[in-house]
Design a protein around this motif. Structure first.
Motif, PDB file in Angstrom:
ATOM      1  N   LEU A 237       0.850  -1.192   0.000  1.00  0.00           N
ATOM      2  CA  LEU A 237       0.000   0.000   0.000  1.00  0.00           C
ATOM      3  C   LEU A 237       0.886   1.241   0.000  1.00  0.00           C
ATOM      4  O   LEU A 237       1.749   1.408   0.866  1.00  0.00           O
ATOM      5  N   THR A 238       0.685   2.123  -0.978  1.00  0.00           N
ATOM      6  CA  THR A 238       1.495   3.344  -1.083  1.00  0.00           C
ATOM      7  C   THR A 238       0.599   4.534  -1.418  1.00  0.00           C
ATOM      8  O   THR A 238      -0.473   4.374  -2.012  1.00  0.00           O
ATOM      9  N   VAL A 239       1.075   5.719  -1.049  1.00  0.00           N
ATOM     10  CA  VAL A 239       0.421   6.969  -1.409  1.00  0.00           C
ATOM     11  C   VAL A 239       1.474   7.848  -2.069  1.00  0.00           C
ATOM     12  O   VAL A 239       2.547   8.071  -1.497  1.00  0.00           O
ATOM     13  N   ALA A 240       1.208   8.338  -3.272  1.00  0.00           N
ATOM     14  CA  ALA A 240       2.164   9.168  -4.002  1.00  0.00           C
ATOM     15  C   ALA A 240       1.461  10.424  -4.482  1.00  0.00           C
ATOM     16  O   ALA A 240       0.385  10.357  -5.101  1.00  0.00           O
ATOM     17  N   ALA A 241       2.057  11.580  -4.203  1.00  0.00           N
ATOM     18  CA  ALA A 241       1.508  12.846  -4.685  1.00  0.00           C
ATOM     19  C   ALA A 241       1.791  13.003  -6.166  1.00  0.00           C
ATOM     20  O   ALA A 241       2.865  12.640  -6.657  1.00  0.00           O
ATOM     21  N   LYS A 242       0.820  13.507  -6.921  1.00  0.00           N
ATOM     22  CA  LYS A 242       1.049  13.826  -8.324  1.00  0.00           C
ATOM     23  C   LYS A 242       1.934  15.059  -8.433  1.00  0.00           C
ATOM     24  O   LYS A 242       2.055  15.834  -7.489  1.00  0.00           O
ATOM     25  N   ARG A 243       2.546  15.250  -9.591  1.00  0.00           N
ATOM     26  CA  ARG A 243       3.488  16.350  -9.742  1.00  0.00           C
ATOM     27  C   ARG A 243       2.808  17.709  -9.653  1.00  0.00           C
ATOM     28  O   ARG A 243       3.430  18.704  -9.323  1.00  0.00           O
ATOM     29  N   ASP A 244       1.539  17.774  -9.968  1.00  0.00           N
ATOM     30  CA  ASP A 244       0.822  19.052  -9.935  1.00  0.00           C
ATOM     31  C   ASP A 244      -0.119  19.085  -8.734  1.00  0.00           C
ATOM     32  O   ASP A 244       0.195  19.638  -7.695  1.00  0.00           O
ATOM     33  N   THR A 245      -1.270  18.477  -8.874  1.00  0.00           N
ATOM     34  CA  THR A 245      -2.261  18.437  -7.798  1.00  0.00           C
ATOM     35  C   THR A 245      -2.842  17.040  -7.713  1.00  0.00           C
ATOM     36  O   THR A 245      -3.072  16.404  -8.729  1.00  0.00           O
ATOM     37  N   GLY A 246      -3.086  16.580  -6.497  1.00  0.00           N
ATOM     38  CA  GLY A 246      -3.727  15.289  -6.339  1.00  0.00           C
ATOM     39  C   GLY A 246      -2.760  14.207  -5.893  1.00  0.00           C
ATOM     40  O   GLY A 246      -1.592  14.451  -5.602  1.00  0.00           O
ATOM     41  N   LYS A 247      -3.269  12.982  -5.888  1.00  0.00           N
ATOM     42  CA  LYS A 247      -2.483  11.855  -5.378  1.00  0.00           C
ATOM     43  C   LYS A 247      -2.934  10.563  -6.033  1.00  0.00           C
ATOM     44  O   LYS A 247      -3.981  10.484  -6.696  1.00  0.00           O
ATOM     45  N   ARG A 248      -2.101   9.532  -5.844  1.00  0.00           N
ATOM     46  CA  ARG A 248      -2.434   8.178  -6.272  1.00  0.00           C
ATOM     47  C   ARG A 248      -2.251   7.243  -5.085  1.00  0.00           C
ATOM     48  O   ARG A 248      -1.175   7.180  -4.494  1.00  0.00           O
ATOM     49  N   VAL A 249      -3.301   6.540  -4.712  1.00  0.00           N
ATOM     50  CA  VAL A 249      -3.230   5.512  -3.674  1.00  0.00           C
ATOM     51  C   VAL A 249      -3.243   4.172  -4.387  1.00  0.00           C
ATOM     52  O   VAL A 249      -4.160   3.875  -5.161  1.00  0.00           O
ATOM     53  N   GLN A 250      -2.224   3.369  -4.126  1.00  0.00           N
ATOM     54  CA  GLN A 250      -2.019   2.137  -4.907  1.00  0.00           C
ATOM     55  C   GLN A 250      -1.785   0.950  -3.977  1.00  0.00           C
ATOM     56  O   GLN A 250      -1.187   1.087  -2.912  1.00  0.00           O
TER      57      GLN A 250
END
Length: 315
Positions: free
Chosen positions: A106-119
């Motif tokens: 389980l990981t959380v990564a911020a997008k380069r601009d706005t937002g995130k990806r939870v994977q």
């Protein structure tokens, strides 16, 4: 495969959970584990619906042994930190903890601009299935230039809307897998014709070098109003960025169309280097500010498990 929730309502999230559960049930080798995987998906999607406050894209990549589920949104990112079971009286925190127990990585990564990806990696394996590596069709499907009239609804907006709606209809009627197969077939055929055009324009008869393949990608995308550019090229890998999708903002309504880029790029690379893998690292279609595409060539592709795999057609 990709889904869009816009607006991200509870009812839409429940409908997507049901669709994901049916898909996993059809393809998983361990039917008894599907309910746990569906629960993980429900928790991650539910969190995004509650906190993101905007569109949500859900991606399921099952190109490797285990499926990778990613939930993209434009809401604020957060640090994952250590996960422990919350107190019985706590109203929050159980969803991510539960996901970490029933799945892996389980990981959380911020997008380069706005937002995130939870994977997260779901605890399932996939049954053996047919690959989406279609052969080029002989019939030319491209419309003739003189088919558009001088007045009325413009050809390009009409065709763009037509393609997006066909992809959405195929996904709604037959499922995301069928939509991807359809888009991949179009990409395989059109990509081969675009390669032929590049060879004629550059007077190339031998195998395309990685540099020529990268140039052909940029050329063909520019011709359809994409804005791809080369980041790096080696004998084993091509990296590209893209600032503008040829389908415009409507691609966010049908992220399946990204398979078109994968199929076009992968087919050209495989025909010239025996095998190729296309990795769609970032995509405008799921809320990223730009696209990032990596194409692995030859031996580098043969030793990679993830991504979309393509092979040279038989002689």
């Amino acid at each position: 495969m990709d889904w869009l929730l816009a607006p991200p309502t509870g009812a839409a999230a429940q409908a997507l959970r049901d669709e994901l559960t049916m898909f996993l049930s059809r393809h998983a080798a361990e039917p008894a584990q599907v309910s746990n995987a569906a629960l993980v998906a429900s928790e991650l999607i539910g969190n995004a619906v509650e906190h993101a406050g905007g569109p949500i894209w859900v991606t399921l990549d099952w190109s490797a042994t285990r499926p990778v589920l990613a939930v993209h949104d434009l809401g604020p990112s957060f640090e994952l930190g250590p996960l422990t079971l919350p107190e019985a009286t706590s109203e929050r925190g159980r969803g991510l903890w539960l996901a970490s127990q029933l799945a892996k990585d389980l990981t959380v990564a911020a997008k380069r601009d706005t937002g995130k990806r939870v994977q997260v990696v779901l605890a399932l394996t996939r049954r053996t299935e047919s690959s989406f590596d279609p052969a080029r069709r002989i019939t030319n499907p491209l419309p003739a230039a003189d088919e558009a009239g001088p007045h009325g609804f413009g050809r390009e907006p009409f065709l763009r809307a037509l393609v997006v709606e066909l992809a959405r209809t195929a996904e709604t009627t037959h499922g995301p897998s069928a939509a991807e197969h359809l888009v991949a077939q179009v990409g395989a055929t059109v990509g081969a014709q675009m390669e032929d055009e590049y060879r004629r324009a550059r007077t190339v008869f031998d195998r395309l070098t990685p540099e020529q393949i990268a140039e052909s990608y940029v050329r063909l995308k520019a011709a359809i109003d994409g804005d791809f550019y080369i980041i790096s090229v080696t004998d084993e890998k091509i990296e590209l960025g893209n600032r503008r999708c040829p389908f415009g903002d409507t691609v966010r309504q049908a992220p399946t169309l990204c398979r078109m880029t994968s199929s076009v790029f992968g087919g050209i690379a495989a025909r010239n280097h025996h095998a190729a893998v296309v990795l769609l690292d970032e995509r405008i279609a799921v809320g990223d500010p730009e696209c990032r595409v990596t194409v692995l060539l030859g031996p580098a592709a043969q030793h990679t498990t993830g991504g979309h795999h393509y092979h040279a057609p038989p002689p």
